[in-house]
Motif scaffolding. Structure first.
Motif, PDB file in Angstrom:
ATOM      1  N   ALA A 124       0.846  -1.192   0.000  1.00  0.00           N
ATOM      2  CA  ALA A 124       0.000   0.000   0.000  1.00  0.00           C
ATOM      3  C   ALA A 124       0.881   1.242   0.000  1.00  0.00           C
ATOM      4  O   ALA A 124       1.822   1.340   0.781  1.00  0.00           O
ATOM      5  N   ASP A 125       0.594   2.172  -0.895  1.00  0.00           N
ATOM      6  CA  ASP A 125       1.321   3.445  -0.901  1.00  0.00           C
ATOM      7  C   ASP A 125       0.723   4.391   0.129  1.00  0.00           C
ATOM      8  O   ASP A 125       1.424   5.196   0.723  1.00  0.00           O
ATOM      9  N   VAL A 126      -0.600   4.302   0.292  1.00  0.00           N
ATOM     10  CA  VAL A 126      -1.293   5.125   1.281  1.00  0.00           C
ATOM     11  C   VAL A 126      -2.228   4.205   2.050  1.00  0.00           C
ATOM     12  O   VAL A 126      -2.956   3.412   1.450  1.00  0.00           O
ATOM     13  N   GLU A 127      -2.175   4.296   3.378  1.00  0.00           N
ATOM     14  CA  GLU A 127      -3.076   3.490   4.203  1.00  0.00           C
ATOM     15  C   GLU A 127      -3.916   4.412   5.062  1.00  0.00           C
ATOM     16  O   GLU A 127      -3.410   5.387   5.618  1.00  0.00           O
ATOM     17  N   THR A 128      -5.200   4.106   5.165  1.00  0.00           N
ATOM     18  CA  THR A 128      -6.057   4.891   6.034  1.00  0.00           C
ATOM     19  C   THR A 128      -7.140   3.978   6.596  1.00  0.00           C
ATOM     20  O   THR A 128      -7.135   2.777   6.333  1.00  0.00           O
ATOM     21  N   ARG A 129      -8.038   4.567   7.400  1.00  0.00           N
ATOM     22  CA  ARG A 129      -9.078   3.776   8.052  1.00  0.00           C
ATOM     23  C   ARG A 129     -10.442   4.121   7.478  1.00  0.00           C
ATOM     24  O   ARG A 129     -10.716   5.279   7.148  1.00  0.00           O
ATOM     25  N   LEU A 140      -4.125   2.472  -2.657  1.00  0.00           N
ATOM     26  CA  LEU A 140      -4.708   3.041  -1.444  1.00  0.00           C
ATOM     27  C   LEU A 140      -5.395   1.915  -0.685  1.00  0.00           C
ATOM     28  O   LEU A 140      -6.283   1.248  -1.227  1.00  0.00           O
ATOM     29  N   GLN A 141      -4.967   1.694   0.544  1.00  0.00           N
ATOM     30  CA  GLN A 141      -5.565   0.642   1.367  1.00  0.00           C
ATOM     31  C   GLN A 141      -6.439   1.300   2.433  1.00  0.00           C
ATOM     32  O   GLN A 141      -5.938   2.074   3.250  1.00  0.00           O
ATOM     33  N   VAL A 142      -7.741   1.010   2.387  1.00  0.00           N
ATOM     34  CA  VAL A 142      -8.662   1.563   3.384  1.00  0.00           C
ATOM     35  C   VAL A 142      -9.055   0.419   4.316  1.00  0.00           C
ATOM     36  O   VAL A 142      -9.798  -0.485   3.932  1.00  0.00           O
ATOM     37  N   ASN A 143      -8.516   0.446   5.534  1.00  0.00           N
ATOM     38  CA  ASN A 143      -8.718  -0.661   6.473  1.00  0.00           C
ATOM     39  C   ASN A 143     -10.013  -0.498   7.252  1.00  0.00           C
ATOM     40  O   ASN A 143     -10.331   0.594   7.711  1.00  0.00           O
ATOM     41  N   GLY A 185     -14.399  -0.347   2.631  1.00  0.00           N
ATOM     42  CA  GLY A 185     -12.950  -0.222   2.527  1.00  0.00           C
ATOM     43  C   GLY A 185     -12.394  -1.225   1.543  1.00  0.00           C
ATOM     44  O   GLY A 185     -13.113  -1.761   0.700  1.00  0.00           O
ATOM     45  N   LYS A 190      -8.730  -2.525  -0.866  1.00  0.00           N
ATOM     46  CA  LYS A 190      -7.583  -2.044  -1.639  1.00  0.00           C
ATOM     47  C   LYS A 190      -8.089  -1.398  -2.915  1.00  0.00           C
ATOM     48  O   LYS A 190      -8.839  -2.004  -3.675  1.00  0.00           O
TER      49      LYS A 190
END
Ligand SMILES: [Cu+2]
Length: 469
Positions: free
Chosen positions: A376-381, A465-468, A444, A446
């Motif tokens: 993931a280049d960017v990870e968020t929730r 972008l990974q949205v967990n 959420g 990937k």
């Protein structure tokens, strides 16, 4: 003009340019020289079934086919044999089951550009690859939002740029309650899919080395697969849904003689109230819905003006895209509605520092895309709202596209955005600093963001972008 043009193409262009100038110089009526008028047509409608209320089923077949473009025939990569592919016209809230059958000789897949649906499972999951000879059934439920969107392949290798340039693009219209408002129902409505093409023999011209850097632009700009068609309107209030389906070409659209566009919707749906524009700018992947109110009859030309893409040279093509023929004797059109809906600016806690996203020479935040898509280049929730600060550090345009989530522009180069609007693809000019607000809500997983010059995606200008949850 390149040596790739066939004699028929050359003659056709000749009547529009050289012949036209000659005729003008000799005071000949131009009509005596013009090629026969090409009637405007809407994209074909996808044949859909509604086995139960709220459920839509349809099939797209990716296949190489001869396509009659009017001014010539060409062997293109298509959905269901047409350019553009068939229009998927559905209702907000519908569940869509779309089967894609791959009759190409290589892998393909589908991206539903602009839809707020999950990026996982059988929905808008661009990490699915469909081998030749196989089918896949996509399924997702649309949000309650009227919209103009589109579909195209989103594979990394072989590059989706080749399949898209060869013809694999198609429109999506999602109808909502607001579309039923009498002020909008009073308008004659059309999709205007802008797609440029170039040929080598009977096939799409292959990419040159330079085009992987500059982005591939075609010699002809087609409107719904036709060269310079004429739309003879039945009403003097027109609603056009512009979709830029071109790999790299940026458009600056105007009407001549001058007539205003009233912008009513952007990528993500309706805005608060119509905004009067002289010119509509559309970067690759972007959409704009406009109303045009013709206060007098006449012949209006939709033209494309030169768009300087930084240090890249744009390839010349026809500047006349289509003609709108407004005949005498039609009733006076109703006014453009004063307002459309209420809309809020997305509230974001600006206490946290913005997330900085830097575009460089085929790099995002200093990295080429990892082809395995594992990192993931960017990870968020999930549930998070963020401000992203987009920096273009390269002297050319790199239109910014975010999958899955719509966003609002807060400001561009310090200038606050005049009105709230939902976007997924925006102009991103050399040295631009743009702040956007985005809510990672609903679901959420990937997903991706990238430059929407399709060749630049192939060069690695894409990030995970990974949205967990
Ligand atoms: Cu780019």
């Amino acid at each position: 003009m390149t040596s790739m043009l066939t004699r028929r193409e050359f003659l056709r262009l000749g009547t529009l340019t050289v012949g036209g100038l000659w005729a003008a110089a000799h005071r000949f009526p131009l009509t005596a020289w013009a090629a026969p008028e090409v009637p405007f047509r809407d994209p074909p409608l996808l044949d859909i079934r509604r086995p139960e209320p709220g459920l839509v089923e349809g099939t797209l077949v990716a296949q190489e086919r001869w396509v009659d473009l009017g001014f010539r025939k060409a062997r293109l990569l298509t959905y269901n044999g047409s350019l553009p592919g068939p229009l998927l016209r559905v209702r907000a809230g519908d569940t869509v089951r779309l089967k894609l059958t791959n009759n190409l000789s290589e892998i393909t897949n589908l991206h539903y550009h602009g839809l707020h649906v999950p990026p996982t499972g059988r929905a808008d999951n661009v990490f699915i690859h469909i081998p030749p000879g196989e089918s896949f059934e996509y399924e997702f439920t649309l949000p309650q939002e009227a919209q103009t969107a589109w579909y195209h392949p989103h594979i990394f290798r072989p590059p989706a740029a080749i399949q898209a340039f060869a013809g694999m693009v198609g429109p999506i219209v999602i109808e909502g309650d607001l579309d039923q408002a009498p002020e909008l129902q009073a308008a004659e409505e059309h999709v205007v899919a802008l797609k440029d093409v170039a040929f080598q023999g009977d096939r799409p011209a292959p990419h040159t080395i330079d085009e992987w850097g500059e982005g591939k632009e075609g010699d002809y700009i087609l409107v719904n697969g036709r060269l310079q068609p004429t739309l003879r309107v039945r009403r003097r209030l027109l609603r056009l849904r512009f979709i830029n389906m071109s790999n790299a070409r940026h458009y600056r659209l105007r009407l001549e003689p001058a007539m205003a566009f009233h912008l009513i919707a952007t990528d993500g749906g309706f805005i608060e109230k119509p905004v009067e524009l002289e010119e509509v700018v559309l970067v690759p992947g972007e959409r704009a819905d406009v109303l045009i109110r013709f206060d007098r009859p006449g012949r209006y030309r939709l033209v494309n003006l030169f768009y300087p893409r930084g240090t890249y040279l744009s390839k010349p093509a026809n500047s006349l895209l289509m003609t709108v023929d407004v005949p005498e004797g039609l009733p006076v059109p109703p006014s453009v509605p004063p307002s459309l809906r209420s809309m809020q600016r997305l509230a974001v806690d600006t206490g946290a520092p913005p997330r900085k996203i830097e575009f460089g020479l085929f790099l995002i935040n200093g990295r080429f895309m990892d082809p395995s898509h594992q990192m993931a280049d960017v990870e968020t929730r999930l549930g998070q709202r963020e401000v992203w600060e987009l920096w273009n550090n390269h002297p050319v345009d790199h239109p910014f596209h975010l999958h899955t989530y719509h966003f609002q522009i807060l400001d561009r180069n310090g200038v606050p955005e005049p009105f709230p609007a939902w976007h997924d693809t925006i102009p991103f000019r050399p040295n631009d600093r743009i702040r956007i607000a985005v809510a990672f809500e609903g679901f959420g997983g990937k997903t991706l963001f990238h430059c929407h010059i399709m060749e630049h995606v192939a060069m690695g200008m894409m990030a995970v972008l990974q949205v967990n949850a």
